[in-house]
Motif scaffolding. Sequence first.
Motif, PDB file in Angstrom:
ATOM      1  N   VAL A 188       0.852  -1.183   0.000  1.00  0.00           N
ATOM      2  CA  VAL A 188       0.000   0.000   0.000  1.00  0.00           C
ATOM      3  C   VAL A 188       0.890   1.235   0.000  1.00  0.00           C
ATOM      4  CG1 VAL A 188      -1.744   1.288   1.306  1.00  0.00           C
ATOM      5  CG2 VAL A 188      -1.842  -1.213   1.216  1.00  0.00           C
ATOM      6  N   ALA A 189       0.599   2.182  -0.893  1.00  0.00           N
ATOM      7  CA  ALA A 189       1.402   3.402  -0.987  1.00  0.00           C
ATOM      8  C   ALA A 189       1.323   4.197   0.307  1.00  0.00           C
ATOM      9  CB  ALA A 189       0.922   4.256  -2.165  1.00  0.00           C
ATOM     10  N   GLU A 190       2.440   4.791   0.685  1.00  0.00           N
ATOM     11  CA  GLU A 190       2.504   5.540   1.933  1.00  0.00           C
ATOM     12  C   GLU A 190       1.484   6.679   1.939  1.00  0.00           C
ATOM     13  OE1 GLU A 190       5.820   7.883   4.711  1.00  0.00           O
ATOM     14  OE2 GLU A 190       6.417   6.886   2.837  1.00  0.00           O
ATOM     15  N   GLY A 191       0.694   6.722   3.012  1.00  0.00           N
ATOM     16  CA  GLY A 191      -0.302   7.778   3.147  1.00  0.00           C
ATOM     17  C   GLY A 191      -1.562   7.549   2.337  1.00  0.00           C
ATOM     18  N   LYS A 192      -1.665   6.392   1.683  1.00  0.00           N
ATOM     19  CA  LYS A 192      -2.826   6.083   0.848  1.00  0.00           C
ATOM     20  C   LYS A 192      -3.598   4.900   1.417  1.00  0.00           C
ATOM     21  CE  LYS A 192      -1.642   9.097  -2.390  1.00  0.00           C
ATOM     22  NZ  LYS A 192      -2.445  10.314  -2.685  1.00  0.00           N
ATOM     23  N   SER A 193      -4.866   4.807   1.048  1.00  0.00           N
ATOM     24  CA  SER A 193      -5.666   3.640   1.409  1.00  0.00           C
ATOM     25  C   SER A 193      -5.405   2.527   0.397  1.00  0.00           C
ATOM     26  CB  SER A 193      -7.155   4.002   1.416  1.00  0.00           C
ATOM     27  OG  SER A 193      -7.612   4.236   0.086  1.00  0.00           O
ATOM     28  N   SER A 239      -4.338   3.055  -3.553  1.00  0.00           N
ATOM     29  CA  SER A 239      -3.125   2.425  -4.083  1.00  0.00           C
ATOM     30  C   SER A 239      -3.428   1.602  -5.329  1.00  0.00           C
ATOM     31  CB  SER A 239      -2.477   1.540  -3.004  1.00  0.00           C
ATOM     32  OG  SER A 239      -2.129   2.301  -1.865  1.00  0.00           O
ATOM     33  N   VAL A 240      -4.600   0.923  -5.322  1.00  0.00           N
ATOM     34  CA  VAL A 240      -5.036   0.178  -6.503  1.00  0.00           C
ATOM     35  C   VAL A 240      -5.245   1.136  -7.676  1.00  0.00           C
ATOM     36  CG1 VAL A 240      -6.971  -1.112  -7.496  1.00  0.00           C
ATOM     37  CG2 VAL A 240      -6.068  -1.752  -5.267  1.00  0.00           C
ATOM     38  N   ASP A 241      -5.861   2.271  -7.405  1.00  0.00           N
ATOM     39  CA  ASP A 241      -6.106   3.263  -8.459  1.00  0.00           C
ATOM     40  C   ASP A 241      -4.795   3.739  -9.084  1.00  0.00           C
ATOM     41  OD1 ASP A 241      -8.806   3.059  -7.942  1.00  0.00           O
ATOM     42  OD2 ASP A 241      -8.896   4.858  -6.683  1.00  0.00           O
ATOM     43  N   ILE A 242      -3.765   3.886  -8.259  1.00  0.00           N
ATOM     44  CA  ILE A 242      -2.456   4.324  -8.756  1.00  0.00           C
ATOM     45  C   ILE A 242      -1.874   3.297  -9.724  1.00  0.00           C
ATOM     46  CG2 ILE A 242      -0.057   4.769  -8.089  1.00  0.00           C
ATOM     47  CD1 ILE A 242      -1.168   6.011  -5.489  1.00  0.00           C
ATOM     48  N   VAL A 243      -1.954   2.013  -9.346  1.00  0.00           N
ATOM     49  CA  VAL A 243      -1.439   0.943 -10.215  1.00  0.00           C
ATOM     50  C   VAL A 243      -2.216   0.914 -11.528  1.00  0.00           C
ATOM     51  CG1 VAL A 243      -1.117  -1.551 -10.456  1.00  0.00           C
ATOM     52  CG2 VAL A 243      -0.626  -0.455  -8.274  1.00  0.00           C
ATOM     53  N   GLN A 244      -3.540   1.028 -11.439  1.00  0.00           N
ATOM     54  CA  GLN A 244      -4.370   0.995 -12.646  1.00  0.00           C
ATOM     55  C   GLN A 244      -4.071   2.183 -13.559  1.00  0.00           C
ATOM     56  OE1 GLN A 244      -8.347   0.724 -11.005  1.00  0.00           O
ATOM     57  NE2 GLN A 244      -8.294  -1.509 -10.974  1.00  0.00           N
ATOM     58  N   GLN A 245      -3.836   3.332 -12.979  1.00  0.00           N
ATOM     59  CA  GLN A 245      -3.504   4.513 -13.782  1.00  0.00           C
ATOM     60  C   GLN A 245      -2.189   4.315 -14.532  1.00  0.00           C
ATOM     61  OE1 GLN A 245      -3.551   7.732 -10.956  1.00  0.00           O
ATOM     62  NE2 GLN A 245      -5.782   7.678 -10.710  1.00  0.00           N
ATOM     63  N   LYS A 246      -1.220   3.681 -13.876  1.00  0.00           N
ATOM     64  CA  LYS A 246       0.061   3.412 -14.532  1.00  0.00           C
ATOM     65  C   LYS A 246      -0.113   2.448 -15.703  1.00  0.00           C
ATOM     66  CE  LYS A 246       3.072   4.311 -10.542  1.00  0.00           C
ATOM     67  NZ  LYS A 246       4.021   3.753  -9.568  1.00  0.00           N
ATOM     68  N   LEU A 247      -0.967   1.455 -15.516  1.00  0.00           N
ATOM     69  CA  LEU A 247      -1.246   0.507 -16.598  1.00  0.00           C
ATOM     70  C   LEU A 247      -1.906   1.209 -17.779  1.00  0.00           C
ATOM     71  CD1 LEU A 247      -2.545  -2.645 -14.673  1.00  0.00           C
ATOM     72  CD2 LEU A 247      -0.585  -2.575 -16.214  1.00  0.00           C
ATOM     73  N   GLU A 248      -2.870   2.061 -17.485  1.00  0.00           N
ATOM     74  CA  GLU A 248      -3.580   2.765 -18.550  1.00  0.00           C
ATOM     75  C   GLU A 248      -2.655   3.739 -19.285  1.00  0.00           C
ATOM     76  OE1 GLU A 248      -6.900   4.385 -16.477  1.00  0.00           O
ATOM     77  OE2 GLU A 248      -7.882   2.433 -16.218  1.00  0.00           O
ATOM     78  N   GLN A 249      -1.699   4.322 -18.551  1.00  0.00           N
ATOM     79  CA  GLN A 249      -0.723   5.207 -19.186  1.00  0.00           C
ATOM     80  C   GLN A 249       0.200   4.437 -20.134  1.00  0.00           C
ATOM     81  OE1 GLN A 249       1.146   7.087 -15.822  1.00  0.00           O
ATOM     82  NE2 GLN A 249      -0.586   8.445 -15.418  1.00  0.00           N
ATOM     83  N   LEU A 250       0.432   3.164 -19.824  1.00  0.00           N
ATOM     84  CA  LEU A 250       1.235   2.310 -20.713  1.00  0.00           C
ATOM     85  C   LEU A 250       0.477   1.966 -21.993  1.00  0.00           C
ATOM     86  CD1 LEU A 250       2.858  -0.292 -18.255  1.00  0.00           C
ATOM     87  CD2 LEU A 250       4.061   1.449 -19.584  1.00  0.00           C
ATOM     88  N   GLY A 251      -0.858   2.065 -21.919  1.00  0.00           N
ATOM     89  CA  GLY A 251      -1.683   1.709 -23.065  1.00  0.00           C
ATOM     90  C   GLY A 251      -2.497   0.448 -22.868  1.00  0.00           C
ATOM     91  N   ALA A 252      -2.533  -0.069 -21.630  1.00  0.00           N
ATOM     92  CA  ALA A 252      -3.315  -1.275 -21.350  1.00  0.00           C
ATOM     93  C   ALA A 252      -4.807  -0.960 -21.438  1.00  0.00           C
ATOM     94  CB  ALA A 252      -2.977  -1.814 -19.964  1.00  0.00           C
ATOM     95  N   PRO A 296      -1.536  -1.621   6.229  1.00  0.00           N
ATOM     96  CA  PRO A 296      -1.810  -0.215   6.481  1.00  0.00           C
ATOM     97  C   PRO A 296      -3.001   0.251   5.640  1.00  0.00           C
ATOM     98  CG  PRO A 296       0.532  -0.580   6.053  1.00  0.00           C
ATOM     99  CD  PRO A 296      -0.181  -1.860   5.734  1.00  0.00           C
ATOM    100  N   GLY A 297      -3.916   0.997   6.280  1.00  0.00           N
ATOM    101  CA  GLY A 297      -5.080   1.496   5.560  1.00  0.00           C
ATOM    102  C   GLY A 297      -6.080   0.422   5.221  1.00  0.00           C
TER     103      GLY A 297
END
Length: 211
Positions: A11-16, A20-33, A206-207
């Motif tokens: 879990v990302a520091e300071g995040k629920s 944290s899941v949203d952050i990973v998904q955003q990175k995937l979508e930025q790659l073009g997934a 955490p969170g």
Amino acid sequence: MGVTCVCQVPVAEGKSVQQSVDIVQQKLEQLGAAKQGSFCVDCETYHATGNVSGQPTKLLYVMHNTETPLSCLALFEGGPCLVADANFDVLMVKLKSHFQNAKGHKVECRGSRYRYCDFLIKVGVVTMGSSARGISVEVEYCPCVVPGDSWNLIKEFMQSFLGPSVPELPSVFVAKPEGLFAPSDSVDTMTQYLELFNKLRKMQMPGSNQR
């Protein structure tokens, strides 16, 4: 089914957990997934009854995966495992004099599926009861079934959106004979989920109370 790696993502520091899941998904979508629906993996735990006095109770895990809706997997603690029909749960009810359901121990992993070139990615939240315990990422390299031939490629791809959180070669593949055709299968994938579920059962993330 290709070679699949299942791992826990911190879990990302300071995040629920959900943030944290949203952050990973955003990175995937930025790659073009591209998002392709949802998935669910669940696990029910049963205690074997009628053991010889003094011996530890053996556990039986019954697991379902929406990727294989017509079957389920029954894994005894320490082996063996059985691929069974989806209505195996009905049989377990009839065997309640031999196997007792461990109430409150059901674990679920739910989330979204993504496709990127030859990779299938699943990002999910692992829950036990109403509590979010952690984050899982499953990456499948679809064209290959031999772990030794594809692990470096899988690892490099995972680094592109997970950074330093990439795991080592899953233990389920370490035992496969080097240089021989030892294809991965759904049992390998579910074994990795079971290892993750058992790990998260024993720890508080955490969170974890923030959905």
